[in-house]
Design an enzyme around this catalytic site. Structure first.
Site, short mmCIF file in Angstrom:
data_model
loop_
_atom_site.label_atom_id
_atom_site.label_comp_id
_atom_site.label_asym_id
_atom_site.label_seq_id
_atom_site.Cartn_x
_atom_site.Cartn_y
_atom_site.Cartn_z
N SER A 1 0.84 -1.19 0.00
CA SER A 1 0.00 0.00 0.00
C SER A 1 0.88 1.24 0.00
CB SER A 1 -0.96 -0.02 1.19
OG SER A 1 -1.90 1.03 1.11
N LYS B 1 -0.39 7.38 0.69
CA LYS B 1 -1.46 8.11 0.01
C LYS B 1 -2.83 7.50 0.28
CE LYS B 1 1.52 9.83 -3.68
NZ LYS B 1 2.76 9.50 -2.95
N LYS C 1 -6.17 2.39 -3.13
CA LYS C 1 -5.24 1.67 -2.25
C LYS C 1 -5.88 1.43 -0.89
CE LYS C 1 -1.23 0.75 -4.22
NZ LYS C 1 -0.64 -0.61 -4.21
N ASN D 1 7.70 7.37 0.01
CA ASN D 1 8.38 7.43 -1.28
C ASN D 1 9.71 6.67 -1.18
OD1 ASN D 1 6.91 9.68 -3.08
ND2 ASN D 1 6.74 10.20 -0.92
N VAL D 2 9.98 5.84 -2.17
CA VAL D 2 11.19 5.02 -2.17
C VAL D 2 12.25 5.71 -3.03
CG1 VAL D 2 12.18 2.76 -2.71
CG2 VAL D 2 9.83 2.93 -1.86
N LEU D 3 13.35 6.10 -2.39
CA LEU D 3 14.41 6.82 -3.09
C LEU D 3 15.04 5.94 -4.17
CD1 LEU D 3 16.16 8.46 -0.01
CD2 LEU D 3 14.97 9.67 -1.84
N VAL E 1 11.45 11.18 -7.26
CA VAL E 1 11.73 12.58 -7.58
C VAL E 1 13.22 12.83 -7.78
CG1 VAL E 1 11.93 13.35 -5.16
CG2 VAL E 1 11.17 14.94 -6.93
N ARG F 1 -0.74 19.59 -8.41
CA ARG F 1 -1.64 18.98 -9.39
C ARG F 1 -2.94 18.58 -8.69
NH1 ARG F 1 3.42 15.34 -10.97
NH2 ARG F 1 3.53 15.58 -8.71
N GLU G 1 -3.32 16.31 -5.40
CA GLU G 1 -2.01 16.19 -4.76
C GLU G 1 -2.02 16.97 -3.44
OE1 GLU G 1 2.65 16.41 -6.15
OE2 GLU G 1 1.26 17.90 -6.94
#
Length: 248
Positions: A25, A28, A40, A66-68, A74, A158, A161
């Site tokens: 999951s 978000k 999700k 967020n997975v680097l 990003v 956006r 977001e």
């Protein structure tokens, strides 16, 4: 959402008496503001419901930040923009995100499958959220440039977001897990008849419009709400946060 159910039941995980089923999951899914997050959260709820009817399979969920370095991350985007010598685009000066490394993400999945007893939602302790503009500035400096040479341009949030992500819903609490970097979210229970009502909606052959999908998702996930976008021009440019580079 439909793919989750197809893998879980009836001919896959449950039929073959798979011992552990781990749903990937996202943060978000907490107070979602877009269809991805709401779907999700719906998948999380489906796994909770499946646990009630399939005790031989342990359904666990992991919520990622967020997975680097992963696809769509990003940092690779910023690296490409810097390499081209152009501007670095950030949606909003105050936008923040939680980050984790690829090894941390992989470990979370493995730990969930080994520690879970069924029905848990595991959350990784990811520390403090990081401002995206701080990451951009740090990368610009690491590449040997100044902000006069590589400008940062704010493009605006956006639709759907958020300025910041959350790890827990307003009604959720956590309990300790055997691993010191993990917590278990105590999500609200789903009713016994949840899947009986959800499946006909998912399996219908009629193609729904975007607005119909959003309307129905709000019925299943009442915390799903669209948000008004902040006015970008009225927000001052932030100063550099010195801790961002150390955390990443």
């Amino acid at each position: 959402m439909l793919r989750t159910l197809r893998v879980a039941r009836p001919r896959a995980a449950i039929c073959h008496q798979v011992s552990h089923f781990v749903l990937i999951s996202t943060d978000k899914a907490v107070n979602p503001t877009n269809v991805m997050g709401a779907s999700k959260r719906l998948a999380e709820m489906a796994c909770q419901a499946l646990q009630q009817i399939a005790p031989r399979t342990q359904f666990e969920t992991v919520r990622f930040g967020n997975v680097l370095g992963s696809a769509g991350s990003v940092i690779p985007k910023f690296q490409q923009q810097i390499a081209k010598g152009g501007t670095v685009t950030v949606t909003h000066p105050e936008i923040t995100r939680f980050f984790m490394t690829i090894p941390e993400a992989a470990q979370l999945v493995l730990q969930a499958s080994s520690m879970g007893r069924g029905g848990e939602i595991f959350i990784l302790d990811m520390g403090e959220p990081v401002r995206i503009v701080d990451l951009a500035r740090d990368l610009i400096r690491l590449y040997g440039f100044t902000e006069e040479q590589i400008r940062i341009v704010f493009t605006g949030l956006r639709p759907g977001e958020k300025l910041y992500e959350e790890l827990l819903d307003d009604d959720e609490t956590t309990t300790r897990a055997p691993h010191p970097k993990l917590r278990i979210a105590q999500a609200r229970e789903v009713p016994n008849h949840f899947l009986d009502e959800l499946l006909p909606w998912l399996m219908q052959h009629r193609v729904l419009t975007d607005e119909e999908v959003r309307h129905d998702l709000r019925r299943w996930v009442p915390e799903y709400q669209t948000t008004m976008l902040p006015v970008l021009s009225s927000v001052p440019t932030p100063t550099l946060h010195s801790g961002a580079a150390r955390r990443n």
